[in-house]
Scaffold this active site. Structure first.
Site, PDB file in Angstrom:
ATOM      1  N   GLY A  88      25.402  20.312  16.586  1.00  0.00           N
ATOM      2  CA  GLY A  88      26.170  21.460  17.081  1.00  0.00           C
ATOM      3  C   GLY A  88      26.184  21.508  18.601  1.00  0.00           C
ATOM      4  O   GLY A  88      25.594  20.666  19.282  1.00  0.00           O
ATOM      5  N   SER A  91      20.545  36.171  17.619  1.00  0.00           N
ATOM      6  CA  SER A  91      21.867  36.372  18.229  1.00  0.00           C
ATOM      7  C   SER A  91      22.111  37.813  18.662  1.00  0.00           C
ATOM      8  O   SER A  91      21.678  38.774  17.990  1.00  0.00           O
ATOM      9  CB  SER A  91      22.921  35.974  17.187  1.00  0.00           C
ATOM     10  OG  SER A  91      24.189  36.446  17.562  1.00  0.00           O
ATOM     11  N   GLU A 107      24.722  39.231  18.149  1.00  0.00           N
ATOM     12  CA  GLU A 107      25.485  39.859  17.060  1.00  0.00           C
ATOM     13  C   GLU A 107      24.618  40.821  16.256  1.00  0.00           C
ATOM     14  O   GLU A 107      25.133  41.672  15.538  1.00  0.00           O
ATOM     15  CB  GLU A 107      26.058  38.787  16.117  1.00  0.00           C
ATOM     16  CG  GLU A 107      27.359  38.176  16.578  1.00  0.00           C
ATOM     17  CD  GLU A 107      28.527  39.164  16.594  1.00  0.00           C
ATOM     18  OE1 GLU A 107      28.828  39.743  15.542  1.00  0.00           O
ATOM     19  OE2 GLU A 107      29.125  39.350  17.656  1.00  0.00           O
ATOM     20  N   LEU A 162      19.178  22.968   5.441  1.00  0.00           N
ATOM     21  CA  LEU A 162      18.439  24.241   5.365  1.00  0.00           C
ATOM     22  C   LEU A 162      18.502  24.859   3.970  1.00  0.00           C
ATOM     23  O   LEU A 162      17.746  25.774   3.668  1.00  0.00           O
ATOM     24  CB  LEU A 162      18.983  25.247   6.378  1.00  0.00           C
ATOM     25  CG  LEU A 162      18.591  25.091   7.848  1.00  0.00           C
ATOM     26  CD1 LEU A 162      18.899  26.372   8.603  1.00  0.00           C
ATOM     27  CD2 LEU A 162      17.124  24.758   8.025  1.00  0.00           C
ATOM     28  N   TYR A 168      27.220  37.748   9.019  1.00  0.00           N
ATOM     29  CA  TYR A 168      26.473  36.855   9.923  1.00  0.00           C
ATOM     30  C   TYR A 168      25.373  37.630  10.651  1.00  0.00           C
ATOM     31  O   TYR A 168      24.214  37.205  10.687  1.00  0.00           O
ATOM     32  CB  TYR A 168      27.445  36.234  10.937  1.00  0.00           C
ATOM     33  CG  TYR A 168      26.762  35.473  12.055  1.00  0.00           C
ATOM     34  CD1 TYR A 168      26.327  34.163  11.884  1.00  0.00           C
ATOM     35  CD2 TYR A 168      26.546  36.073  13.303  1.00  0.00           C
ATOM     36  CE1 TYR A 168      25.698  33.471  12.929  1.00  0.00           C
ATOM     37  CE2 TYR A 168      25.923  35.400  14.340  1.00  0.00           C
ATOM     38  CZ  TYR A 168      25.502  34.095  14.150  1.00  0.00           C
ATOM     39  OH  TYR A 168      24.882  33.421  15.175  1.00  0.00           O
TER      40      TYR A 168
HETATM   41  P1  NAP Z   1      27.292  25.251  15.975  1.00  0.00           P
HETATM   42  O1  NAP Z   1      27.952  24.471  17.070  1.00  0.00           O
HETATM   43  O2  NAP Z   1      28.127  25.880  14.930  1.00  0.00           O
HETATM   44  O3  NAP Z   1      26.227  24.265  15.272  1.00  0.00           O
HETATM   45  C1  NAP Z   1      25.634  24.581  14.052  1.00  0.00           C
HETATM   46  C2  NAP Z   1      24.775  23.410  13.596  1.00  0.00           C
HETATM   47  O4  NAP Z   1      24.142  23.778  12.362  1.00  0.00           O
HETATM   48  C3  NAP Z   1      25.535  22.107  13.312  1.00  0.00           C
HETATM   49  O5  NAP Z   1      24.754  21.029  13.759  1.00  0.00           O
HETATM   50  C4  NAP Z   1      25.624  22.098  11.795  1.00  0.00           C
HETATM   51  O6  NAP Z   1      25.719  20.793  11.251  1.00  0.00           O
HETATM   52  C5  NAP Z   1      24.278  22.696  11.450  1.00  0.00           C
HETATM   53  N1  NAP Z   1      24.201  23.219  10.077  1.00  0.00           N
HETATM   54  C6  NAP Z   1      25.010  24.145   9.503  1.00  0.00           C
HETATM   55  N2  NAP Z   1      24.610  24.383   8.232  1.00  0.00           N
HETATM   56  C7  NAP Z   1      23.526  23.606   8.009  1.00  0.00           C
HETATM   57  C8  NAP Z   1      22.669  23.412   6.902  1.00  0.00           C
HETATM   58  N3  NAP Z   1      22.856  24.050   5.752  1.00  0.00           N
HETATM   59  N4  NAP Z   1      21.637  22.544   7.028  1.00  0.00           N
HETATM   60  C9  NAP Z   1      21.436  21.867   8.175  1.00  0.00           C
HETATM   61  N5  NAP Z   1      22.239  21.991   9.267  1.00  0.00           N
HETATM   62  C10 NAP Z   1      23.264  22.857   9.168  1.00  0.00           C
HETATM   63  O7  NAP Z   1      26.373  26.415  16.602  1.00  0.00           O
HETATM   64  P2  NAP Z   1      25.839  26.597  18.108  1.00  0.00           P
HETATM   65  O8  NAP Z   1      26.855  27.331  18.892  1.00  0.00           O
HETATM   66  O9  NAP Z   1      25.285  25.307  18.594  1.00  0.00           O
HETATM   67  O10 NAP Z   1      24.662  27.643  17.857  1.00  0.00           O
HETATM   68  C11 NAP Z   1      23.330  27.207  17.577  1.00  0.00           C
HETATM   69  C12 NAP Z   1      22.560  28.323  16.917  1.00  0.00           C
HETATM   70  O11 NAP Z   1      22.503  29.454  17.784  1.00  0.00           O
HETATM   71  C13 NAP Z   1      23.142  28.857  15.619  1.00  0.00           C
HETATM   72  O12 NAP Z   1      22.074  29.239  14.793  1.00  0.00           O
HETATM   73  C14 NAP Z   1      23.930  30.076  16.050  1.00  0.00           C
HETATM   74  O13 NAP Z   1      24.050  30.984  14.958  1.00  0.00           O
HETATM   75  C15 NAP Z   1      23.043  30.606  17.142  1.00  0.00           C
HETATM   76  N6  NAP Z   1      23.670  31.365  18.213  1.00  0.00           N
HETATM   77  C16 NAP Z   1      24.728  30.851  18.865  1.00  0.00           C
HETATM   78  C17 NAP Z   1      25.279  31.547  19.934  1.00  0.00           C
HETATM   79  C18 NAP Z   1      26.436  30.983  20.727  1.00  0.00           C
HETATM   80  O14 NAP Z   1      27.070  31.756  21.455  1.00  0.00           O
HETATM   81  N7  NAP Z   1      26.714  29.682  20.639  1.00  0.00           N
HETATM   82  C19 NAP Z   1      24.726  32.776  20.312  1.00  0.00           C
HETATM   83  C20 NAP Z   1      23.627  33.259  19.611  1.00  0.00           C
HETATM   84  C21 NAP Z   1      23.087  32.544  18.566  1.00  0.00           C
HETATM   85  P3  NAP Z   1      27.143  20.072  10.909  1.00  0.00           P
HETATM   86  O15 NAP Z   1      27.507  19.324  12.166  1.00  0.00           O
HETATM   87  O16 NAP Z   1      26.781  19.197   9.778  1.00  0.00           O
HETATM   88  O17 NAP Z   1      28.126  21.151  10.561  1.00  0.00           O
HETATM   89  O1  F7E Z   2      34.655  35.836  19.096  1.00  0.00           O
HETATM   90  C1  F7E Z   2      37.591  37.984  19.605  1.00  0.00           C
HETATM   91  C2  F7E Z   2      36.713  38.233  18.391  1.00  0.00           C
HETATM   92  O2  F7E Z   2      34.408  33.935  17.506  1.00  0.00           O
HETATM   93  C3  F7E Z   2      34.461  36.546  20.302  1.00  0.00           C
HETATM   94  C4  F7E Z   2      29.024  32.921  17.817  1.00  0.00           C
HETATM   95  O3  F7E Z   2      28.516  31.875  18.603  1.00  0.00           O
HETATM   96  O4  F7E Z   2      28.623  34.533  19.540  1.00  0.00           O
HETATM   97  C5  F7E Z   2      29.627  33.985  18.714  1.00  0.00           C
HETATM   98  O5  F7E Z   2      30.212  34.991  17.905  1.00  0.00           O
HETATM   99  C6  F7E Z   2      35.401  37.740  20.356  1.00  0.00           C
HETATM  100  C7  F7E Z   2      35.402  38.594  19.073  1.00  0.00           C
HETATM  101  O6  F7E Z   2      32.434  34.677  18.942  1.00  0.00           O
HETATM  102  C8  F7E Z   2      40.168  35.652  18.607  1.00  0.00           C
HETATM  103  O7  F7E Z   2      37.260  39.271  17.588  1.00  0.00           O
HETATM  104  C9  F7E Z   2      40.059  37.532  19.666  1.00  0.00           C
HETATM  105  O8  F7E Z   2      35.413  39.960  19.440  1.00  0.00           O
HETATM  106  O9  F7E Z   2      34.277  33.477  19.994  1.00  0.00           O
HETATM  107  P1  F7E Z   2      33.994  34.385  18.857  1.00  0.00           P
HETATM  108  P2  F7E Z   2      31.502  35.831  18.327  1.00  0.00           P
HETATM  109  O10 F7E Z   2      32.071  36.407  17.104  1.00  0.00           O
HETATM  110  O11 F7E Z   2      31.144  36.759  19.456  1.00  0.00           O
HETATM  111  C10 F7E Z   2      27.536  35.156  18.844  1.00  0.00           C
HETATM  112  C11 F7E Z   2      26.554  35.658  19.879  1.00  0.00           C
HETATM  113  C12 F7E Z   2      26.950  34.289  17.801  1.00  0.00           C
HETATM  114  O12 F7E Z   2      25.761  34.367  17.505  1.00  0.00           O
HETATM  115  C13 F7E Z   2      27.897  33.508  16.965  1.00  0.00           C
HETATM  116  O13 F7E Z   2      27.234  32.416  16.324  1.00  0.00           O
HETATM  117  O14 F7E Z   2      36.741  37.256  20.499  1.00  0.00           O
HETATM  118  N1  F7E Z   2      38.786  37.188  19.335  1.00  0.00           N
HETATM  119  N2  F7E Z   2      40.917  36.611  19.222  1.00  0.00           N
HETATM  120  C14 F7E Z   2      38.824  36.024  18.668  1.00  0.00           C
HETATM  121  N3  F7E Z   2      37.834  35.262  18.159  1.00  0.00           N
HETATM  122  C15 F7E Z   2      38.178  34.088  17.569  1.00  0.00           C
HETATM  123  N4  F7E Z   2      37.222  33.287  17.085  1.00  0.00           N
HETATM  124  N5  F7E Z   2      39.505  33.699  17.454  1.00  0.00           N
HETATM  125  C16 F7E Z   2      40.535  34.441  17.961  1.00  0.00           C
HETATM  126  O15 F7E Z   2      41.693  34.074  17.866  1.00  0.00           O
END
Ligand code: NAP
Ligand code: F7E
Length: 322
Positions: free
Chosen positions: A12, A124, A126, A58, A148
């Site tokens: 990821g 997160s 969220e 997982l 989520y």
């Molecule tokens: P991401 O790009 O969606 O990556 C998710 C990873 O999880 C991928 O490597 C995916 O593998 C793997 N995965 C999904 N289901 C699995 C399973 N059942 N078993 C093993 N591996 C699995 O997410 P990210 O943005 O890097 O975020 C990393 C973590 O931080 C996540 O837990 C996310 O919820 C959390 N988080 C993200 C943000 C953000 O803004 N990015 C903020 C807060 C928290 P595949 O390649 O096989 O799909």
């Molecule tokens: O949406 C609005 C949408 O999908 C951000 C994940 O990494 O951060 C992420 O979750 C905002 C929302 O991220 C579109 O409604 C408008 O208000 O980029 P997003 P998210 O839902 O904030 C948290 C911290 C995590 O933990 C999660 O894993 O943007 N929005 N128009 C849209 N969002 C999407 N995806 N697509 C649209 O067209």
């Protein structure tokens, strides 16, 4: 002695940046990868030879026990998740299985095989959802607005519970949104920068989005993985908010992204109800003063630099035929 780290979610966005950081720090880096019918190593292809891959999921307890046994990690970073909030309404049970119970499976595997390993849980912002106060700190009550968010709260508390029940070194990073050119295309930031590049290179004529008014505290993923690592270097486990402490709207993101290629977003962005959510999180804004004070962490990339970095990367990709 060389430290060993096991990263779940290696393929990821965050897994790829964290693996790079740990390889630079001379760790022996192991990554958990689930089976897929197609190649999913695009984000780690440049350094895949520096990482040891172990199969696992997982959802599968035995595979996690085996992965801990084989890798014998000093540190485990649990980044794997169904991370797309929008899809958690269409797959609520699956999301809970991976994002909630998956954390227990991994902690159980550690407890049985390597209980002295340090554990990082990807919690997160969220979890704050319909926010009870602004800005949000480690003490702000949770009020999730999506399956989520609900699942992530379980993950958060089971990490706290294993810390308190078994004295394990388990920490939660409550990370606010963080982005990069490696962000998945379904998330709004990357959808916008990819859309801008497609329009600028004549591949599309408009960009359909949902709620333009929601606000997020967006940082750069490369900065945020450093905070994860710092948490596991502390003597005591704890929970930390990681954020830039600035919020911007989706509309502002669009304005800067389109302006980067000399276009006016008003002329190209259309609203489409398909991208609206059953329950929205209107604004998230973090207060990361604890992480700054205790970990000595701070973000380096500004909001504008982040948007422009992402637009430039998508422009480059399309101009080289990608
Ligand atoms: P991401 O790009 O969606 O990556 C998710 C990873 O999880 C991928 O490597 C995916 O593998 C793997 N995965 C999904 N289901 C699995 C399973 N059942 N078993 C093993 N591996 C699995 O997410 P990210 O943005 O890097 O975020 C990393 C973590 O931080 C996540 O837990 C996310 O919820 C959390 N988080 C993200 C943000 C953000 O803004 N990015 C903020 C807060 C928290 P595949 O390649 O096989 O799909
Ligand atoms: O949406 C609005 C949408 O999908 C951000 C994940 O990494 O951060 C992420 O979750 C905002 C929302 O991220 C579109 O409604 C408008 O208000 O980029 P997003 P998210 O839902 O904030 C948290 C911290 C995590 O933990 C999660 O894993 O943007 N929005 N128009 C849209 N969002 C999407 N995806 N697509 C649209 O067209």
């Amino acid at each position: 002695m060389t430290k060993r780290a096991l990263i779940t979610g290696l393929t990821g966005q965050d897994g790829s940046y964290l693996a790079e950081l740990l390889v630079e720090k001379d760790y022996e880096v192991w990554g958990l990868m689930r089976r897929s019918s197609s190649e999913s190593t695009e984000r780690i292809d440049d350094f895949i030879d520096s990482v040891r891959i172990v199969g696992g999921d997982l959802l599968d307890q035995t595979s996690l026990l085996d992965a801990i046994e084989e890798s014998q990690p000093d540190e485990v970073y649990n980044l794997a998740a169904q991370s797309f909030v929008h899809d958690s309404w269409t797959e609520p049970v699956y999301t809970a299985d991976v994002d909630a119970l998956g954390v227990t499976r991994l902690l159980e595997a550690m407890r049985r095989v390597k209980p002295d390993a340090r554990f990082y849980q990807a919690s997160s912002s969220e979890m704050f959802g319909k926010v009870h106060e602004t800005p949000q700190t480690e003490k702000t009550p949770f009020h999730p607005r999506s399956p989520y968010g609900v699942a992530k709260i379980y993950g958060y508390y089971i990490a706290v519970n294993y810390r308190e029940s078994y004295d394990m070194h388990a920490s939660n990073g409550i990370l606010f949104n963080h982005e990069s050119p490696r962000r998945g295309i379904e998330f709004v930031t990357r959808k916008i920068t990819d859309g801008v590049a497609r329009i600028a290179t004549g591949r599309a004529t408009e960009l359909a989005l949902g709620n333009l008014d929601s606000k997020r505290d967006w940082g750069f993923a490369g900065d945020y993985v450093e905070a994860m690592w710092l948490m596991l270097q502390q003597d005591a486990p704890d929970d930390y908010v990681v954020s830039t402490d600035e919020a911007h709207s989706v509309r502002e993101f669009c304005e800067i992204a389109f302006a980067r290629v000399g276009l006016d977003c008003e002329e190209y962005v259309v609203q489409d109800p398909r991208f609206m959510r059953p329950a929205e999180v209107d604004i998230l804004l973090g207060d990361s003063s604890k992480a700054r004070r205790v970990l000595g962490w701070e973000p380096k990339v500004s909001f504008r630099e982040l948007v422009e970095m992402m637009v430039d990367a998508d422009m480059e990709r399309y101009s080289t035929g990608g």
